[in-house]
Design an enzyme around this catalytic site. Structure first.
Site, PDB file in Angstrom:
ATOM      1  N   CYS A 245       0.897  -1.168   0.000  1.00 36.11           N
ATOM      2  CA  CYS A 245       0.000   0.000   0.000  1.00 36.11           C
ATOM      3  C   CYS A 245       0.927   1.206   0.000  1.00 36.11           C
ATOM      4  CB  CYS A 245      -0.886  -0.010   1.238  1.00 36.11           C
ATOM      5  SG  CYS A 245      -2.130  -1.306   1.210  1.00 36.11           S
ATOM      6  N   ALA A 246       1.472   1.535  -1.146  1.00 32.20           N
ATOM      7  CA  ALA A 246       2.699   2.341  -1.204  1.00 32.20           C
ATOM      8  C   ALA A 246       2.493   3.846  -1.258  1.00 32.20           C
ATOM      9  CB  ALA A 246       3.520   1.913  -2.411  1.00 32.20           C
ATOM     10  N   ALA A 247       1.386   4.291  -1.847  1.00 26.00           N
ATOM     11  CA  ALA A 247       1.245   5.735  -2.113  1.00 26.00           C
ATOM     12  C   ALA A 247       1.031   6.530  -0.822  1.00 26.00           C
ATOM     13  CB  ALA A 247       0.067   5.952  -3.056  1.00 26.00           C
ATOM     14  N   GLY A 250       6.224   7.569   0.798  1.00 28.40           N
ATOM     15  CA  GLY A 250       7.182   7.949   1.843  1.00 28.40           C
ATOM     16  C   GLY A 250       8.048   6.758   2.253  1.00 28.40           C
ATOM     17  N   CYS A 379      -1.017   3.624  11.127  1.00 26.72           N
ATOM     18  CA  CYS A 379      -0.773   4.857  11.901  1.00 26.72           C
ATOM     19  C   CYS A 379      -1.988   5.047  12.801  1.00 26.72           C
ATOM     20  CB  CYS A 379      -0.496   6.065  11.015  1.00 26.72           C
ATOM     21  SG  CYS A 379      -1.751   6.411   9.788  1.00 26.72           S
TER      22      CYS A 379
HETATM   23  C1  SAM Z   1      -1.469   4.513   4.978  1.00 20.92           C
HETATM   24  S1  SAM Z   1      -1.545   4.818   3.282  1.00 20.92           S
HETATM   25  C2  SAM Z   1       0.044   4.299   2.754  1.00 20.92           C
HETATM   26  C3  SAM Z   1       1.127   5.309   3.024  1.00 20.92           C
HETATM   27  C4  SAM Z   1       2.446   4.924   2.351  1.00 20.92           C
HETATM   28  N1  SAM Z   1       2.881   3.601   2.741  1.00 20.92           N
HETATM   29  C5  SAM Z   1       3.544   5.920   2.668  1.00 20.92           C
HETATM   30  O1  SAM Z   1       4.335   5.684   3.576  1.00 20.92           O
HETATM   31  O2  SAM Z   1       3.600   6.946   1.993  1.00 20.92           O
HETATM   32  C6  SAM Z   1      -2.540   3.509   2.725  1.00 20.92           C
HETATM   33  C7  SAM Z   1      -2.588   3.346   1.224  1.00 20.92           C
HETATM   34  O3  SAM Z   1      -3.298   2.148   0.960  1.00 20.92           O
HETATM   35  C8  SAM Z   1      -3.923   2.286  -0.302  1.00 20.92           C
HETATM   36  N2  SAM Z   1      -4.944   1.229  -0.410  1.00 20.92           N
HETATM   37  C9  SAM Z   1      -6.170   1.182   0.168  1.00 20.92           C
HETATM   38  N3  SAM Z   1      -6.783   0.028  -0.149  1.00 20.92           N
HETATM   39  C10 SAM Z   1      -5.934  -0.669  -0.939  1.00 20.92           C
HETATM   40  C11 SAM Z   1      -6.012  -1.914  -1.613  1.00 20.92           C
HETATM   41  N4  SAM Z   1      -7.098  -2.678  -1.509  1.00 20.92           N
HETATM   42  N5  SAM Z   1      -4.956  -2.302  -2.347  1.00 20.92           N
HETATM   43  C12 SAM Z   1      -3.852  -1.526  -2.474  1.00 20.92           C
HETATM   44  N6  SAM Z   1      -3.735  -0.311  -1.875  1.00 20.92           N
HETATM   45  C13 SAM Z   1      -4.763   0.096  -1.112  1.00 20.92           C
HETATM   46  C14 SAM Z   1      -4.443   3.700  -0.286  1.00 20.92           C
HETATM   47  O4  SAM Z   1      -4.660   4.153  -1.600  1.00 20.92           O
HETATM   48  C15 SAM Z   1      -3.318   4.440   0.447  1.00 20.92           C
HETATM   49  O5  SAM Z   1      -2.456   5.012  -0.497  1.00 20.92           O
END
Ligand code: SAM
Length: 440
Positions: A245-247, A250, A379
């Site tokens: 879940c990269a976006a 960071g 978080c």
């Molecule tokens: C907590 S944020 C991740 C922050 C990221 N790891 C960083 O450090 O910048 C959670 C992410 O999970 C993604 N997400 C939510 N459901 C998901 C799914 N079913 N599969 C993949 N990504 C998912 C969201 O789009 C969001 O970008």
């Protein structure tokens, strides 16, 4: 501060109170036309208002017979009260400017009310006993106060107090550029290294353009406790690593800094946010040799929807040595960065979010090689998303075991470690290292 700034702040507050935007979305929309030098005041006024909304509202509500239903009227009273109680604006200026706002915002019928109510707020800066409730005392919804008190009986007051403070500003040092620290100390003499997180440096907040070496990738802005993720996953050269879940990237950037020769895949369900991952990586990868990161749009909860090339690679045995699973969560550990969360979240959301996390964890765990490690991260400080989630996962998957991380800080739990938000430290994070048996 200019009337235009106050008007922008009222619009932001009204948007969020009407439920049409989050605080960040409303700020993005309403700050566009405001000169750059006025924007920090609007941000800070809106953040302070949401940090203290229950007590701010209670302050002015004691002086009205009926709460006005118009979100703009409420926003003007909230902003005026915040200025008097929290922003050190002289009371006469806060009152006069709020009255002017009623006219500028085409609500002249509110002038008298705003004038008399804010004058009374300025004269009685303490709430009377009758208005002291858990909500107004802690500036959180009642259900939130009760949940934190029940789940963290020895720490609940510290957590709630930290949530209502401004977040410290943390940098992550890219250790491929050791000389960057000299430039940092020179430009920011106040810079202080975190006592436990070696890459984390605290400085006074400033725009990224004023951080030495930011554009060249020497530093990134990232909370100190968020930086534990890359240390705990500990990727090695040549390994296949998934940031599930990269976006906005960071943690992907930090994984790459730790192991540029690893084969990293960064996946996220939101294509629009993946652009940010690419931008982050491009900045960090300058002048450091390494493997490119594969950035992929994928819903981790539904294996059937994964790109065909990925399914084929997995079928051919291309599973991952290490997986970072930084799941979507309530964000209850980062309230001080998003104070509107306290009012946008409802108690029933926590179970829904927890079910979403279960689905993603269940599908992602299948992508791990025998002997591999999965780092589950949130978080959040709510147990339903953390220990309870991992407890249920382990009961369904005897092929996994949890290894409680030893960080020299935080609260070790049965399976993972909980970091609480700290006034001068990092945000609230939970980490659990799940190891898959080698013979599975
Ligand atoms: C907590 S944020 C991740 C922050 C990221 N790891 C960083 O450090 O910048 C959670 C992410 O999970 C993604 N997400 C939510 N459901 C998901 C799914 N079913 N599969 C993949 N990504 C998912 C969201 O789009 C969001 O970008």
């Amino acid at each position: 501060m200019s009337l235009a700034s106050r008007k922008a702040a009222v619009r932001v507050l009204a948007d969020v109170l009407a439920g049409t935007s989050t605080l960040d979305e409303a700020l993005d929309k309403r700050l566009k036309d405001l000169p750059a030098e006025h924007q920090p005041w609007v941000r800070s006024a809106c953040y302070e208002t949401f940090r203290h909304l229950p007590s701010v509202k209670a302050h002015w509500q004691q002086h009205v017979k009926k709460t006005p239903s118009d979100p703009v009227a409420q926003a003007i009273l909230n902003l005026g009260t915040t200025q008097i109680l929290h922003l050190k604006t002289p009371a006469y200026a806060a009152v006069d400017e709020s009255v002017k706002l009623t006219r500028v915002m085409k609500k002249p019928h509110l002038s008298g009310l705003v004038n008399s109510v804010l004058r009374k707020v300025a004269k009685t800066p303490q709430l009377p006993k009758a208005r002291l409730t858990p909500e107004t005392q802690w500036d959180h919804p009642l259900w939130w106060v009760e949940k934190i008190r029940q789940q963290w009986p020895d720490h609940w007051q510290d957590i709630l107090l930290a949530n209502n403070r401004k977040a410290p500003f943390w940098l992550r040092h890219n250790t491929h550029h050791p000389q960057a620290l000299d430039a940092l100390r020179q430009a920011c003499p106040e810079a202080e290294q975190h006592p436990q997180v070696p890459t984390a440096w605290r400085i006074e907040p400033r725009p990224v353009s004023a951080i030495p070496g930011f554009a060249a990738g020497h530093f990134s802005v990232q909370d100190a406790h968020a930086q534990w993720a890359a240390f705990l996953l500990d990727p090695r050269p040549g390994e296949r690593v998934l940031d599930a879940c990269a976006a906005p990237g960071g943690k992907t950037g930090h994984l790459w800094e730790r192991a540029p020769a690893a084969e990293i895949v960064a996946a996220d369900v939101q294509a629009s946010r993946l652009q940010r991952v690419q931008e982050n990586l491009q900045r960090l990868q300058q002048a450091v040799a390494g493997q490119p990161v594969q950035v992929l749009e994928a819903n981790l909860a539904t294996p059937g929807s994964w790109p065909a090339s990925w399914q084929a690679a997995l079928a051919a045995g291309g599973r991952f040595d290490r997986i970072l699973l930084d799941v979507p969560c309530s964000a209850s550990g980062v309230v001080r960065r998003h104070p509107d969360i306290k009012y946008l979240r409802q108690p029933e959301d926590i179970q829904r979010i927890s079910r979403q996390q279960t689905d993603i964890l269940e599908a992602t765990a299948g992508l791990l090689k025998p002997g591999g490690h999965l780092l589950y991260a949130t978080c959040s400080v709510f147990d339903e998303e953390n220990e309870q989630q991992v407890e249920r996962f382990l009961s369904r998957h005897p092929e996994f075991e949890a290894r409680t991380p030893s960080l020299g800080q935080g609260l070790p739990q049965t399976h993972g470690v909980q970091l609480l938000p700290q006034i001068d430290g990092g945000d609230g994070f939970y980490y659990a290292v799940l190891k898959k048996r080698a013979d599975d």
